[in-house]
Design a protein around this motif. Structure first.
Motif, PDB file in Angstrom:
ATOM      1  N   LEU A 437       0.834  -1.200   0.000  1.00  0.00           N
ATOM      2  CA  LEU A 437       0.000   0.000   0.000  1.00  0.00           C
ATOM      3  C   LEU A 437       0.872   1.255   0.000  1.00  0.00           C
ATOM      4  O   LEU A 437       0.647   2.192  -0.781  1.00  0.00           O
ATOM      5  CB  LEU A 437      -0.924  -0.020   1.221  1.00  0.00           C
ATOM      6  N   ASP A 440       2.735   1.729  -3.321  1.00  0.00           N
ATOM      7  CA  ASP A 440       1.844   2.208  -4.383  1.00  0.00           C
ATOM      8  C   ASP A 440       1.569   3.705  -4.245  1.00  0.00           C
ATOM      9  O   ASP A 440       1.500   4.441  -5.243  1.00  0.00           O
ATOM     10  CB  ASP A 440       0.524   1.429  -4.355  1.00  0.00           C
ATOM     11  N   LYS A 444       2.405   6.789  -6.884  1.00  0.00           N
ATOM     12  CA  LYS A 444       1.439   7.809  -7.337  1.00  0.00           C
ATOM     13  C   LYS A 444       2.005   9.206  -7.129  1.00  0.00           C
ATOM     14  O   LYS A 444       1.848  10.098  -7.978  1.00  0.00           O
ATOM     15  CB  LYS A 444       0.119   7.646  -6.566  1.00  0.00           C
ATOM     16  N   ALA A 537     -10.310   5.101  -1.398  1.00  0.00           N
ATOM     17  CA  ALA A 537     -10.299   4.742  -2.818  1.00  0.00           C
ATOM     18  C   ALA A 537      -8.897   4.866  -3.407  1.00  0.00           C
ATOM     19  O   ALA A 537      -8.434   3.975  -4.137  1.00  0.00           O
ATOM     20  CB  ALA A 537     -11.282   5.626  -3.584  1.00  0.00           C
ATOM     21  N   SER A 539      -5.964   4.727  -1.912  1.00  0.00           N
ATOM     22  CA  SER A 539      -4.994   3.781  -1.341  1.00  0.00           C
ATOM     23  C   SER A 539      -5.359   2.329  -1.600  1.00  0.00           C
ATOM     24  O   SER A 539      -4.516   1.446  -1.433  1.00  0.00           O
ATOM     25  CB  SER A 539      -4.886   4.000   0.165  1.00  0.00           C
ATOM     26  N   GLN A 540      -6.608   2.080  -1.993  1.00  0.00           N
ATOM     27  CA  GLN A 540      -7.113   0.706  -2.124  1.00  0.00           C
ATOM     28  C   GLN A 540      -6.824  -0.087  -0.846  1.00  0.00           C
ATOM     29  O   GLN A 540      -6.349  -1.220  -0.876  1.00  0.00           O
ATOM     30  CB  GLN A 540      -6.482   0.014  -3.340  1.00  0.00           C
ATOM     31  N   GLN A 542      -8.707  -1.504   1.410  1.00  0.00           N
ATOM     32  CA  GLN A 542      -9.393  -2.776   1.619  1.00  0.00           C
ATOM     33  C   GLN A 542      -8.721  -3.894   0.818  1.00  0.00           C
ATOM     34  O   GLN A 542      -8.532  -5.001   1.306  1.00  0.00           O
ATOM     35  CB  GLN A 542     -10.864  -2.663   1.239  1.00  0.00           C
ATOM     36  N   LYS A 543      -8.316  -3.593  -0.401  1.00  0.00           N
ATOM     37  CA  LYS A 543      -7.653  -4.588  -1.247  1.00  0.00           C
ATOM     38  C   LYS A 543      -6.330  -5.045  -0.624  1.00  0.00           C
ATOM     39  O   LYS A 543      -6.025  -6.237  -0.594  1.00  0.00           O
ATOM     40  CB  LYS A 543      -7.399  -3.997  -2.636  1.00  0.00           C
ATOM     41  N   HIS A 544      -5.554  -4.096  -0.117  1.00  0.00           N
ATOM     42  CA  HIS A 544      -4.226  -4.427   0.389  1.00  0.00           C
ATOM     43  C   HIS A 544      -4.245  -5.076   1.781  1.00  0.00           C
ATOM     44  O   HIS A 544      -3.332  -5.823   2.130  1.00  0.00           O
ATOM     45  CB  HIS A 544      -3.353  -3.177   0.444  1.00  0.00           C
ATOM     46  N   ASP A 548     -12.381  -4.027   5.922  1.00  0.00           N
ATOM     47  CA  ASP A 548     -13.415  -3.138   5.405  1.00  0.00           C
ATOM     48  C   ASP A 548     -13.779  -2.044   6.403  1.00  0.00           C
ATOM     49  O   ASP A 548     -14.594  -1.161   6.113  1.00  0.00           O
ATOM     50  CB  ASP A 548     -14.674  -3.910   5.002  1.00  0.00           C
TER      51      ASP A 548
END
Length: 554
Positions: A437, A440, A444, A537, A539-540, A542-544, A548
């Motif tokens: 995270l 990434d 950016k 959104a 950092s995404q 939840q994905k990393h 939730d």
């Protein structure tokens, strides 16, 4: 009782973080584990092996066995004197004060601060220097390096030292003074604040108080302060019996973990509520219908100190300067500008404030993580902040009887505007996911098109990895957090915390400034939701992390 050289071998991962070495208690309880770390610590003090040290902690599970190990290794290394709190109990601020009071070479603290305690929970050890402040990176790096190569430690074996009785004893050639844990610190506070004014205010009307020690180290200090010094009834304190497991709770003074205090203040119409953490260096301030965000708290204390309500500053030439950690909101910046005071933005970690204090540049400082303090010691100080707020309320009620915590808050917003602020903590997440995270985000920020882009309604001014050059010693601290600043002054910050004992802790900070009086009483979470949504959104998260929702919201 002769000195023995004990063969040992390195343990992996004895790397101190922001506030020392923190691991699960089971890790610390391994044979030689504590001794290895203490030997490495004694070998790493800036001026050689210390001659005198203060030792104490928050009383969590395993504290007394750890102190006995410290005594043996200290004796083996030629330390001449230890000052130890009775039963091993000393708040972190009290340790810093005793180091300075007795001019010792430093201290060793047994604490994992606001983390839970017990055989299945956390333990910690950290070193403080002769100034009373936590050891800097030059020392903690040296400690870690020595732990990776250690082959032996020196100790003087013998019976255990009785820590329950105040008085002097010996362990080999080592002199040990077991001291009352509370009296010196409370006496010192009485020279900083006007106790008579506070006592008169608290006993003059219907203003009620509730202090919650969360079964941490400040229980006895709270009793000495609120019951003995201010003459309040027993109902003024709760959870003030220290427990090795913090009575099964989480000794972190926030709206989540101090819920029993929050509920009591609302249900019983209590005027002023306060809580501190396990080792006493953090604080939360609330009132009926009011939560004082820590970023606002330090700003309000600085504002009133500049108006002369804290005698300590009046006697020492006034407030010299103000500082905050980078993630802390900009509320304090505005006070510094208004009063034409020097201002500093530093990385998270109290040691950065200490350098400024020693150089005479800084008087009052704070961190959004419920840490507030001044140059009276070199640690953040929860009870100092609580008494500072009582001083403010006493002064405000002298000007206008009936002034509440909420009234003080709103008056500050009317003058300075409001910095809406919140922190989301994601505790014990997967370390690899947390690193991805952060990587990434850095990528950016490196894209030339990021500055000037839009995140929803917010226009990006810049994205950067916060870096700090110490104006005192010239040292540079890099990669201290990923910060996005927007054109309107709002900010989003992501930072990996070094205070956990397992996995990784991601902290997300969001801040939005408003000069609209109609918004000053709004709930922070409502006003910040658009910014929080953009942060999640981008950092995404939840994905990393697979999370939730955060562990704690403050």
């Amino acid at each position: 009782m002769s000195v023995q050289t004990i063969p040992t071998k390195p343990f992996e991962g004895q790397k101190p973080g922001t506030s020392g070495l923190r691991k699960r208690t089971k890790v610390f309880s391994q044979p030689h584990y504590v001794e290895n770390f203490i030997q490495a610590t004694l070998d790493s003090f800036p001026n050689g092996t210390p001659k005198s040290l203060v030792v104490g902690g928050d009383g969590r599970y395993f504290s007394v066995p750890a102190i006995q190990s410290i005594i043996r290794v200290a004796a083996g290394n030629g330390v001449q004197k230890l000052i130890i709190g009775q039963n091993g109990i000393l708040s972190t601020p009290a340790v810093s004060h005793l180091i300075r009071l007795h001019s010792t070479d430093g201290g060793i603290l047994l604490t994992a601060s606001h983390n839970p305690g017990g055989p299945e929970a956390d333990f910690g050890i950290k070193a403080n220097l002769s100034s009373g402040q936590p050891a800097g990176e030059n020392v903690t790096d040296a400690i870690y390096k020595k732990t990776t190569t250690i082959q032996e430690y020196k100790a003087v074996q013998g019976g255990e030292v009785d820590l329950s009785k105040v008085g002097d004893t010996k362990h080999g050639n080592l002199s040990i003074s077991v001291v009352d844990s509370v009296s010196d610190y409370i006496q010192y506070l009485s020279t900083i604040f006007d106790f008579d004014l506070i006592k008169q205010f608290l006993q003059s009307g219907s203003f009620t108080v509730r202090f919650d020690a969360l079964h941490g180290v400040t229980g006895p200090y709270g009793r000495a302060l609120f019951i003995d010094a201010f003459g309040l009834p027993e109902s003024a304190i709760q959870n003030c019996v220290p427990s090795p497991t913090f009575n099964g709770g989480h000794p972190d003074p926030n709206l989540t973990y101090a819920k029993s205090l929050v509920d009591a203040v609302e249900k019983e119409n209590i005027s002023f509520g306060a809580a501190s953490d396990g080792d006493g260096d953090r604080n939360m301030i609330i009132g009926k219908g009011a939560f004082v965000n820590p970023s606002d708290s330090v700003a309000i204390i600085a504002e009133w100190a500049s108006k002369g309500v804290i005698p300590y500053f009046n006697k020492s030439g006034g407030v010299k300067g103000l500082a905050r950690s980078m993630p802390t909101s900009g509320a304090l910046d505005r006070v510094a500008k208004e009063h034409n005071l020097p201002f500093f933005e530093v990385p998270t970690g109290w040691k950065f404030f200490g350098n400024l204090m020693d150089a005479g540049k800084l008087s009052i400082c704070g961190e959004e993580s419920f840490g507030t303090g001044s140059d009276h010691i070199r640690e953040k100080d929860g009870l100092w902040a609580v008494v500072a707020w009582l001083s403010i309320l006493a002064a405000a009620n002298k000007e206008k009887p009936g002034t509440s915590v909420q009234d003080v808050l709103q008056a500050h917003y009317q003058k300075y505007g409001r910095n809406f602020f919140s922190r989301y903590d994601y505790e014990e997440v997967d370390s690899a996911g947390a690193k991805t995270l952060m990587d990434d985000l850095a990528a950016k920020f490196g894209d030339a098109s990021f500055a000037g882009s839009k995140l929803g309604e917010f226009e990006v001014k810049s994205g950067e990895l916060f870096e700090y050059k110490d104006p005192v010693d010239g040292s540079v601290s890099k990669n201290q957090g990923h910060m996005i600043t927007f054109v309107d002054g709002s900010r989003i910050i992501f930072r990996l915390s070094g205070t956990g004992s397992a996995g990784a802790t991601i902290r997300l900070y969001v801040e939005k400034y408003s000069k609209d009086p109609s918004e000053y009483a709004a709930d922070a979470q409502v006003g910040l939701k658009p910014l929080i949504d953009q942060a999640l959104a981008l950092s995404q998260l939840q994905k990393h992390t697979g999370r939730d929702k955060p562990t704690v919201i403050t």
